[in-house]
Design a protein around this motif. Structure first.
Motif, PDB file in Angstrom:
ATOM      1  N   PHE A 119      -7.894  -3.532   1.714  1.00  0.00           N
ATOM      2  CA  PHE A 119      -9.136  -3.772   1.349  1.00  0.00           C
ATOM      3  C   PHE A 119      -8.996  -3.081  -0.012  1.00  0.00           C
ATOM      4  N   THR A 120     -10.414  -3.714  -0.761  1.00  0.00           N
ATOM      5  CA  THR A 120     -10.671  -3.038  -2.198  1.00  0.00           C
ATOM      6  C   THR A 120     -12.215  -2.341  -1.816  1.00  0.00           C
ATOM      7  N   LEU A 121     -12.392  -1.376  -2.553  1.00  0.00           N
ATOM      8  CA  LEU A 121     -13.695  -0.725  -2.303  1.00  0.00           C
ATOM      9  C   LEU A 121     -14.706  -1.010  -3.701  1.00  0.00           C
ATOM     10  N   ASP A 122     -15.667  -1.365  -3.157  1.00  0.00           N
ATOM     11  CA  ASP A 122     -16.690  -1.664  -4.466  1.00  0.00           C
ATOM     12  C   ASP A 122     -17.477  -0.245  -4.447  1.00  0.00           C
ATOM     13  N   THR A 123     -17.218   0.365  -5.759  1.00  0.00           N
ATOM     14  CA  THR A 123     -17.598   1.804  -5.725  1.00  0.00           C
ATOM     15  C   THR A 123     -19.278   1.859  -6.126  1.00  0.00           C
ATOM     16  N   GLY A 124     -19.777   0.769  -6.749  1.00  0.00           N
ATOM     17  CA  GLY A 124     -21.310   0.617  -6.867  1.00  0.00           C
ATOM     18  C   GLY A 124     -22.051   0.517  -5.477  1.00  0.00           C
ATOM     19  N   SER A 125     -21.650  -0.274  -4.783  1.00  0.00           N
ATOM     20  CA  SER A 125     -22.106  -0.992  -3.489  1.00  0.00           C
ATOM     21  C   SER A 125     -21.689  -0.151  -2.234  1.00  0.00           C
ATOM     22  N   GLY A 126     -20.484   0.525  -2.308  1.00  0.00           N
ATOM     23  CA  GLY A 126     -19.807   1.211  -1.121  1.00  0.00           C
ATOM     24  C   GLY A 126     -19.335  -0.031  -0.088  1.00  0.00           C
ATOM     25  N   GLU A 127     -19.347  -1.371  -0.391  1.00  0.00           N
ATOM     26  CA  GLU A 127     -18.701  -2.077   0.283  1.00  0.00           C
ATOM     27  C   GLU A 127     -17.301  -2.348   0.253  1.00  0.00           C
ATOM     28  N   LEU A 128     -16.603  -2.517   1.415  1.00  0.00           N
ATOM     29  CA  LEU A 128     -15.350  -2.881   1.314  1.00  0.00           C
ATOM     30  C   LEU A 128     -15.160  -4.357   1.594  1.00  0.00           C
ATOM     31  N   THR A 129     -13.924  -4.950   0.873  1.00  0.00           N
ATOM     32  CA  THR A 129     -13.704  -6.392   0.952  1.00  0.00           C
ATOM     33  C   THR A 129     -12.154  -6.290   1.424  1.00  0.00           C
ATOM     34  N   PRO A 130     -12.189  -7.294   2.549  1.00  0.00           N
ATOM     35  CA  PRO A 130     -10.588  -7.261   3.085  1.00  0.00           C
ATOM     36  C   PRO A 130      -9.628  -8.102   2.314  1.00  0.00           C
ATOM     37  N   LEU A 131      -8.342  -7.659   2.149  1.00  0.00           N
ATOM     38  CA  LEU A 131      -7.339  -8.438   1.532  1.00  0.00           C
ATOM     39  C   LEU A 131      -6.479  -8.744   2.447  1.00  0.00           C
ATOM     40  N   GLY A 132      -6.189  -8.327   3.596  1.00  0.00           N
ATOM     41  CA  GLY A 132      -5.161  -8.921   4.333  1.00  0.00           C
ATOM     42  C   GLY A 132      -4.380  -7.811   5.337  1.00  0.00           C
ATOM     43  N   ARG A 133      -3.592  -8.309   6.266  1.00  0.00           N
ATOM     44  CA  ARG A 133      -2.891  -7.438   7.039  1.00  0.00           C
ATOM     45  C   ARG A 133      -1.417  -7.470   6.703  1.00  0.00           C
ATOM     46  N   ILE A 134      -0.491  -6.298   6.477  1.00  0.00           N
ATOM     47  CA  ILE A 134       0.600  -6.335   6.212  1.00  0.00           C
ATOM     48  C   ILE A 134       1.393  -5.812   7.311  1.00  0.00           C
ATOM     49  N   PRO A 135       2.508  -6.790   7.876  1.00  0.00           N
ATOM     50  CA  PRO A 135       3.401  -6.462   8.766  1.00  0.00           C
ATOM     51  C   PRO A 135       4.229  -5.080   8.371  1.00  0.00           C
ATOM     52  N   SER A 136       4.207  -4.102   9.316  1.00  0.00           N
ATOM     53  CA  SER A 136       5.082  -2.630   8.963  1.00  0.00           C
ATOM     54  C   SER A 136       5.804  -2.515  10.027  1.00  0.00           C
ATOM     55  N   GLY A 137       6.437  -3.680  10.785  1.00  0.00           N
ATOM     56  CA  GLY A 137       7.789  -3.269  11.683  1.00  0.00           C
ATOM     57  C   GLY A 137       7.248  -3.011  13.087  1.00  0.00           C
ATOM     58  N   ALA A 138       8.140  -3.006  14.037  1.00  0.00           N
ATOM     59  CA  ALA A 138       7.963  -2.750  15.505  1.00  0.00           C
ATOM     60  C   ALA A 138       7.300  -1.240  15.689  1.00  0.00           C
ATOM     61  N   GLY A 139       6.416  -1.327  16.880  1.00  0.00           N
ATOM     62  CA  GLY A 139       6.195  -0.005  17.400  1.00  0.00           C
ATOM     63  C   GLY A 139       4.433   0.039  16.795  1.00  0.00           C
ATOM     64  N   GLU A 175      -6.132 -12.228  -1.956  1.00  0.00           N
ATOM     65  CA  GLU A 175      -4.538 -12.223  -1.433  1.00  0.00           C
ATOM     66  C   GLU A 175      -4.311 -10.885  -0.601  1.00  0.00           C
ATOM     67  N   THR A 176      -3.233 -11.043   0.220  1.00  0.00           N
ATOM     68  CA  THR A 176      -2.687  -9.906   0.739  1.00  0.00           C
ATOM     69  C   THR A 176      -1.507  -9.449   0.245  1.00  0.00           C
ATOM     70  N   PRO A 177      -1.496  -8.000  -0.295  1.00  0.00           N
ATOM     71  CA  PRO A 177      -0.485  -7.652  -1.165  1.00  0.00           C
ATOM     72  C   PRO A 177       0.823  -7.791  -0.601  1.00  0.00           C
ATOM     73  N   ARG A 178       1.684  -7.441  -1.413  1.00  0.00           N
ATOM     74  CA  ARG A 178       3.219  -7.607  -1.040  1.00  0.00           C
ATOM     75  C   ARG A 178       3.772  -6.458  -0.518  1.00  0.00           C
ATOM     76  N   ALA A 179       4.563  -6.398   0.106  1.00  0.00           N
ATOM     77  CA  ALA A 179       5.280  -5.056   0.754  1.00  0.00           C
ATOM     78  C   ALA A 179       6.615  -5.154   0.881  1.00  0.00           C
ATOM     79  N   GLU A 180       7.479  -4.212   0.320  1.00  0.00           N
ATOM     80  CA  GLU A 180       8.984  -3.987   0.372  1.00  0.00           C
ATOM     81  C   GLU A 180       9.282  -2.970   0.946  1.00  0.00           C
ATOM     82  N   LEU A 181      10.262  -2.898   2.002  1.00  0.00           N
ATOM     83  CA  LEU A 181      10.435  -1.674   2.628  1.00  0.00           C
ATOM     84  C   LEU A 181      11.550  -0.897   1.734  1.00  0.00           C
ATOM     85  N   VAL A 182      11.269   0.372   1.546  1.00  0.00           N
ATOM     86  CA  VAL A 182      12.092   1.110   0.553  1.00  0.00           C
ATOM     87  C   VAL A 182      13.034   2.214   1.339  1.00  0.00           C
TER      88      VAL A 182
END
Length: 337
Positions: A119-139, A175-182
């Motif tokens: 999400f991103t946080l609008d610090t003026g209104s206190g509202e969250l805006t969803p960006l997307g769900r990133i897969p983070s593996g099994a479990g 947009e959903t952020p990109r994620a790379e397993l490090v």
């Protein structure tokens, strides 16, 4: 996991007592949030703090109702917004170089395949805006924390003990952020709480019935630096937070959920210094704490040396909430600086 449930099972099995650690010093809450909306359940879990540098009294708290979604509170405890994000367990936030406040949480909607909700946080209104769900593996997704040491990264803490660190990029509206397993690591049994030391990238992870593990920046093998000892830590070990000082000093704070206390360790050597508890005062006590958060900058006259927040697992007659404590009060009670 709630130690009260474990304790009840132990009593039924014939065990007469439950462990109690060394006596903690007592502090009281200066404020509290409105209760989460899920009643009669273990629901509130983990907070994160956004500090308004221009007007610290207008800072915000993002916190999870792990059955329903994310709340944004003001320091007065009032609700600014609620986002129906489903089963999000732990939450963290960072302010990016362009001023964007990026919020992410461990997503347990799919218990077989973990995700990170962003999400991103609008610090003026206190509202969250969803960006997307990133897969983070099994479990099943469980704990979560982020770091900006070197680059933006997120740690997905999986219930089976697996730890996966991802490099996050492309935090862009819509947009959903990109994620790379490090790197991928593990601890022997169920973990949850985690925190990075932003100064050098060191990672601390709480194995609930084992203790606190330390992973040096980039390494995949950790060391158990504070085992459950029924003195400073009584299982479960839950939330972790850091109060940095200087190049590598300061304190690591851990929720000792099993006896309603918080252990304080000196950094970098993890020497135990003592414990504190949040007792009843103007606001109620805090018990069975899961997540904690700490920022040691000033938040105004009520929190001149920092703000400590603890989830309160027992808040009758209301649902669970979060207690706000002056860090200056904790330091004074423990005789620390």
């Amino acid at each position: 996991m709630r130690m009260s449930i474990i304790a009840a099972a132990a009593l039924l099995a014939g065990c007469a007592t439950t462990p109690t650690g060394l006596p903690p010093v007592s502090v009281t809450a200066t404020g509290e949030t409105r209760p989460v909306g899920t009643v009669n359940e273990d629901a509130a879990d983990d907070p994160a703090i956004w500090r308004n540098a221009a007007d610290p009294a207008q800072s915000l708290i993002v916190a999870t109702d792990k059955k329903a979604g994310l709340y944004v509170y003001g320091l007065d405890g009032e609700i600014h917004s609620f986002t129906d994000a489903g089963a999000v367990n732990n939450v963290d936030l960072v302010t990016l170089d362009d001023g964007t406040v990026f919020v992410a949480a461990s997503d347990r909607i799919d218990p077989v395949n973990s995700h990170i909700s962003t999400f991103t946080l609008d610090t003026g209104s206190g509202e969250l805006t969803p960006l997307g769900r990133i897969p983070s593996g099994a479990g099943e997704g469980y704990g979560f924390c982020m770091s900006q040491h070197g680059s933006l990264s997120a740690l997905a803490v999986i219930k089976d003990g697996t730890l996966r660190e991802y490099r996050i990029a492309n935090v862009t509206p819509g947009e959903t952020p990109r994620a790379e397993l490090v790197r991928e690591m593990s601890v022997p049994s169920q973990p949850e709480g985690c925190v990075f030391d932003e100064r050098d990238g060191t990672l601390y992870v709480g194995e609930e019935v084992g203790g606190i593990w330390r992973f040096r920046d980039g390494e995949t093998t950790g060391e158990l630096v504070a085992p459950i000892d029924n003195q400073y830590l009584v299982a479960d070990v839950e939330g972790l937070a850091i109060a940095p000082a200087g190049v590598d000093g300061g304190y690591l704070i851990a929720s000792s959920q099993g006896d309603n206390a918080y252990a304080v360790f000196r950094l970098p050597d993890m020497t135990p210094l003592g414990r504190f508890a949040i007792g009843a005062g103007t606001f109620g006590a805090a018990e069975e704490t899961d997540g904690i958060a700490l920022n040691t900058a000033s938040f105004g006259p009520d929190y001149p040396a920092g703000l400590f927040i603890a989830q309160d697992g027992v808040n009758p007659p209301d649902a669970q909430n979060f207690k706000l404590v002056s860090w200056a009060q904790v330091l004074a009670a423990m005789g620390l600086r």
